[in-house]
Design a protein around this motif. Structure first.
Motif, short mmCIF file in Angstrom:
data_model
loop_
_atom_site.label_atom_id
_atom_site.label_comp_id
_atom_site.label_asym_id
_atom_site.label_seq_id
_atom_site.Cartn_x
_atom_site.Cartn_y
_atom_site.Cartn_z
N ALA A 99 0.84 -1.21 0.00
CA ALA A 99 0.00 0.00 0.00
C ALA A 99 0.87 1.25 0.00
O ALA A 99 0.56 2.23 -0.71
N TRP A 100 1.95 1.24 0.76
CA TRP A 100 2.83 2.41 0.83
C TRP A 100 3.47 2.68 -0.53
O TRP A 100 3.56 3.83 -0.97
N LYS A 101 3.89 1.62 -1.21
CA LYS A 101 4.50 1.78 -2.54
C LYS A 101 3.50 2.32 -3.55
O LYS A 101 3.89 2.99 -4.51
N LYS A 102 2.22 2.05 -3.35
CA LYS A 102 1.17 2.57 -4.24
C LYS A 102 0.68 3.94 -3.79
O LYS A 102 -0.29 4.45 -4.33
N ARG A 103 1.34 4.49 -2.76
CA ARG A 103 0.99 5.79 -2.21
C ARG A 103 -0.44 5.80 -1.64
O ARG A 103 -1.17 6.77 -1.75
N LYS A 104 -0.81 4.70 -1.03
CA LYS A 104 -2.11 4.56 -0.38
C LYS A 104 -1.88 4.62 1.14
O LYS A 104 -1.93 3.61 1.84
N GLY A 105 -1.59 5.83 1.62
CA GLY A 105 -1.24 6.03 3.02
C GLY A 105 -2.25 5.49 4.02
O GLY A 105 -1.86 4.81 4.97
N PRO A 106 -3.55 5.78 3.83
CA PRO A 106 -4.52 5.27 4.80
C PRO A 106 -4.54 3.73 4.89
O PRO A 106 -4.65 3.17 5.98
N MET A 107 -4.41 3.07 3.74
CA MET A 107 -4.40 1.60 3.77
C MET A 107 -3.10 1.08 4.39
O MET A 107 -3.11 0.08 5.11
N ALA A 108 -1.99 1.77 4.13
CA ALA A 108 -0.72 1.38 4.75
C ALA A 108 -0.84 1.50 6.27
O ALA A 108 -0.40 0.61 7.00
N ALA A 109 -1.44 2.59 6.73
CA ALA A 109 -1.62 2.78 8.18
C ALA A 109 -2.53 1.70 8.76
O ALA A 109 -2.28 1.18 9.86
N TYR A 110 -3.59 1.37 8.03
CA TYR A 110 -4.51 0.32 8.49
C TYR A 110 -3.75 -1.00 8.67
O TYR A 110 -3.86 -1.65 9.71
N TRP A 111 -2.98 -1.39 7.65
CA TRP A 111 -2.28 -2.67 7.73
C TRP A 111 -1.21 -2.66 8.80
O TRP A 111 -0.95 -3.67 9.45
N ARG A 112 -0.56 -1.51 9.02
CA ARG A 112 0.41 -1.41 10.11
C ARG A 112 -0.28 -1.60 11.47
O ARG A 112 0.26 -2.22 12.37
N ALA A 113 -1.48 -1.04 11.59
CA ALA A 113 -2.22 -1.21 12.84
C ALA A 113 -2.59 -2.68 13.04
O ALA A 113 -2.47 -3.21 14.16
N VAL A 114 -3.03 -3.34 11.98
CA VAL A 114 -3.35 -4.77 12.07
C VAL A 114 -2.11 -5.55 12.53
O VAL A 114 -2.20 -6.40 13.42
N ALA A 115 -0.97 -5.23 11.94
CA ALA A 115 0.27 -5.91 12.31
C ALA A 115 0.61 -5.67 13.77
O ALA A 115 1.05 -6.58 14.48
N THR A 116 0.42 -4.45 14.23
CA THR A 116 0.73 -4.12 15.61
C THR A 116 -0.18 -4.87 16.57
O THR A 116 0.28 -5.45 17.57
N TYR A 117 -1.48 -4.87 16.29
CA TYR A 117 -2.41 -5.60 17.17
C TYR A 117 -2.11 -7.09 17.17
O TYR A 117 -2.17 -7.74 18.21
N ALA A 118 -1.78 -7.64 16.00
CA ALA A 118 -1.45 -9.07 15.93
C ALA A 118 -0.21 -9.36 16.77
O ALA A 118 -0.15 -10.38 17.47
N ARG A 119 0.77 -8.46 16.72
CA ARG A 119 1.98 -8.65 17.53
C ARG A 119 1.66 -8.59 19.01
O ARG A 119 2.16 -9.39 19.80
N HIS A 120 0.80 -7.66 19.40
CA HIS A 120 0.42 -7.55 20.81
C HIS A 120 -0.27 -8.83 21.29
O HIS A 120 0.02 -9.32 22.39
N VAL A 121 -1.16 -9.36 20.47
CA VAL A 121 -1.86 -10.59 20.86
C VAL A 121 -0.88 -11.75 20.93
O VAL A 121 -0.90 -12.53 21.89
N ALA A 122 -0.01 -11.87 19.93
CA ALA A 122 0.97 -12.95 19.94
C ALA A 122 1.87 -12.87 21.17
O ALA A 122 2.14 -13.89 21.82
N HIS A 123 2.28 -11.67 21.49
CA HIS A 123 3.15 -11.52 22.67
C HIS A 123 2.39 -11.88 23.95
O HIS A 123 2.93 -12.55 24.82
N ALA A 124 1.13 -11.45 24.04
CA ALA A 124 0.32 -11.79 25.21
C ALA A 124 0.20 -13.30 25.35
O ALA A 124 0.26 -13.84 26.45
N LEU A 125 0.02 -13.98 24.23
CA LEU A 125 -0.12 -15.44 24.28
C LEU A 125 1.18 -16.14 24.64
O LEU A 125 1.16 -17.27 25.12
#
Length: 77
Positions: A45-71
């Protein structure tokens, strides 16, 4: 991670921690895979200059990391 995971204070996170170790390990593996895939989507998304989608996917990645770490934290007896 170097900080107190904010997810650990939520009741749902405590429910995850109460699962058997085998189940936590399986879910953790899926969450880590989700993190990797979401990061890849963010880069695309970032390479396509789709900033909002890049931010969305980064947030998904962050939440997934938080859950994985909690587990990965040992459940309290």
């Amino acid at each position: 991670m170097g900080y107190i995971n904010p997810l650990l204070s939520l009741p749902a996170a405590q429910a995850l921690l109460s699962l058997p170790a085998e189940d936590r390990a399986r879910i953790e593996a899926v969450m880590r895979e989700l993190r990797d895939q979401a990061n890849q989507e963010a880069e695309k998304a970032w390479k396509k200059r789709k900033g909002p989608m890049a931010a969305y996917w980064r947030a998904v990645a962050t939440y997934a990391r938080h859950v994985a770490h909690a587990l990965s934290v040992k459940a309290s007896p």
